[in-house]
Scaffold this motif. Structure first.
Motif, PDB file in Angstrom:
ATOM      1  N   UNK A 102      24.786  -5.690  25.003  1.00 24.51           N
ATOM      2  CA  UNK A 102      23.558  -6.202  24.620  1.00 24.51           C
ATOM      3  C   UNK A 102      22.654  -5.471  24.039  1.00 24.51           C
ATOM      4  N   UNK A 103      21.864  -5.670  22.830  1.00 22.89           N
ATOM      5  CA  UNK A 103      20.924  -4.846  22.253  1.00 22.89           C
ATOM      6  C   UNK A 103      19.727  -4.556  23.163  1.00 22.89           C
ATOM      7  N   UNK A 104      19.127  -3.385  23.082  1.00 20.66           N
ATOM      8  CA  UNK A 104      18.029  -3.038  23.938  1.00 20.66           C
ATOM      9  C   UNK A 104      16.848  -3.765  23.686  1.00 20.66           C
ATOM     10  N   UNK A 105      16.225  -4.615  24.554  1.00 21.10           N
ATOM     11  CA  UNK A 105      15.199  -5.529  24.364  1.00 21.10           C
ATOM     12  C   UNK A 105      14.023  -5.056  23.669  1.00 21.10           C
ATOM     13  N   UNK A 106      13.573  -5.475  22.539  1.00 18.34           N
ATOM     14  CA  UNK A 106      12.174  -4.746  21.958  1.00 18.34           C
ATOM     15  C   UNK A 106      11.020  -5.324  22.779  1.00 18.34           C
ATOM     16  N   UNK A 107      10.568  -4.601  23.544  1.00 18.25           N
ATOM     17  CA  UNK A 107       9.546  -4.750  24.329  1.00 18.25           C
ATOM     18  C   UNK A 107       7.971  -4.237  23.475  1.00 18.25           C
TER      19      UNK A 107
END
Lengths: 233, 123
Positions: B1-6
């Motif tokens: 899963x791609x790193x979630x863009x917080x």
């Protein structure tokens, strides 16, 4: 190992000497002694010399001595005040002319005094001073100011404050006043020896324009005596 | 899963920057916090003028005798003596370090501090 390093050390330790050694100048190593010019000090026999003099003589054998300046002379006729006055009269380094003027001045003083002496009655003959050197010294002493004025700025305003003067400054002022008086306030065609001899004789008797100038300075100092507290020395 | 863009603030909050661990410095000194090798120059308290009494006596004598030096010879001699005395005192005093007013003048303090400077490096 020791030999090459010792040679290197010697080369590094030797002080740099200029190619041309200056001989007669004023900056010497502190070990240099002053030259002794008076003949009497060398003719004294060993017993008469005090401890300090004997030590001085011994020191002279080991220490180098400064070059004697050309103004220092061992002659009995040399007088430091007269030399100073001649130097102040000199223009553009023409010492020959200044010296001849000085000797002509002294001769003129002697002639005038001798004339007075021969014309005077018997009882007054002792009071007339004929030695020009005595007259010169006494005239200079009479011309020396006792107190001077100096500019001191306080609170934006400059005040003339009465200030004591050093001996050198007094002598300088007396000589300067005499020379400027002779150069500026006399008739154009009178020669310097004549003017100077006249001024010196007047100063000897506490008269004349130079004494007047000294009195003017004293009066100004006396008028400004309230400002004397502005001095800080 | 791609790193979630917080958003950035979330990352910073999570990392604990806003707690005591990392705060902007409360003190921002413009110069290093160390003693310098010199002292600020102080206005040296001016000494009083010397020989005023002798001078005033001499001037009074001058006023009486119309500025005749021969008549005031005694007063003039006293004035000269006072001047010579103060000159000698000043010369002797210059060798001492302590001034009469208690503390050293700032120039002398600076000279001493220059001889024994602050240690900047650990040797």
């Amino acid at each position: 190992m020791a030999a090459p390093s010792a040679a290197g050390m010697g080369r590094r330790l030797r002080a740099w000497l200029p190619r041309i050694m200056p001989v007669r100048w004023s900056r010497y190593n502190p070990s240099y002694l002053e030259p002794e010019v008076k003949k009497e000090s060398y003719q004294k026999p060993l017993e008469e010399q005090t401890e300090e003099e004997r030590e001085q003589m011994e020191l002279k054998a080991v220490r180098p001595i400064k070059a004697a300046p050309p103004t220092l002379s061992s002659s009995v006729f040399s007088d430091p005040m007269i030399s100073k006055f001649t130097n102040m009269m000199m223009k553009s380094g023409n010492k020959v002319l200044a010296r001849s003027l000085m000797s002509q001045t002294l001769e003129a003083i002697k002639r005038k005094q001798l004339e007075k002496y021969h014309k005077a009655p018997e009882n007054e003959k002792e009071t007339i001073e004929c030695n020009p050197y005595v007259i010169f010294h006494q005239a200079l002493k009479n011309c020396q100011p006792i107190i001077g004025l100096s500019n001191i700025t306080k609170g934006g305003k400059t005040y003339q404050v009465p200030v004591p003067l050093t001996d050198n400054r007094k002598r300088f002022l007396a000589m300067k006043w005499l020379i400027t008086e002779c150069r500026e306030n006399k008739h154009r065609r009178t020669l310097m020896p004549e003017k100077l001899s006249q001024e010196l004789l007047l100063a000897f008797n506490n008269e004349g324009p130079v004494i007047k100038r000294k009195h003017v300075l004293h009066k100004m100092a006396e008028a400004n005596r309230a400002y004397a507290h502005f001095r800080w020395w | 899963m791609a790193a979630p863009a917080y958003p950035t603030w979330v990352t910073r909050w999570v990392s604990g920057q806003w707690r005591n661990k990392k705060r902007p410095p409360t003190l921002r000194p413009s110069r290093t916090l160390a003693l310098a090798d010199k002292v600020a120059s102080r206005r040296e308290q001016s000494t009083e003028a010397t020989c005023i009494t002798e001078m005033s006596v001499m001037m009074a004598c001058w006023k009486q005798n119309d500025f005749n030096d021969a008549a005031c010879a005694e007063e003039i001699r006293m004035f000269y003596d006072c001047v010579a005395r103060t000159e000698k005192e000043r010369k002797n005093q210059n060798e001492d370090t302590m001034s009469s007013r208690g503390s050293l003048p700032s120039s002398k303090v600076n000279k001493l501090l220059k001889r024994f400077p602050q240690m900047t490096r650990y040797v």
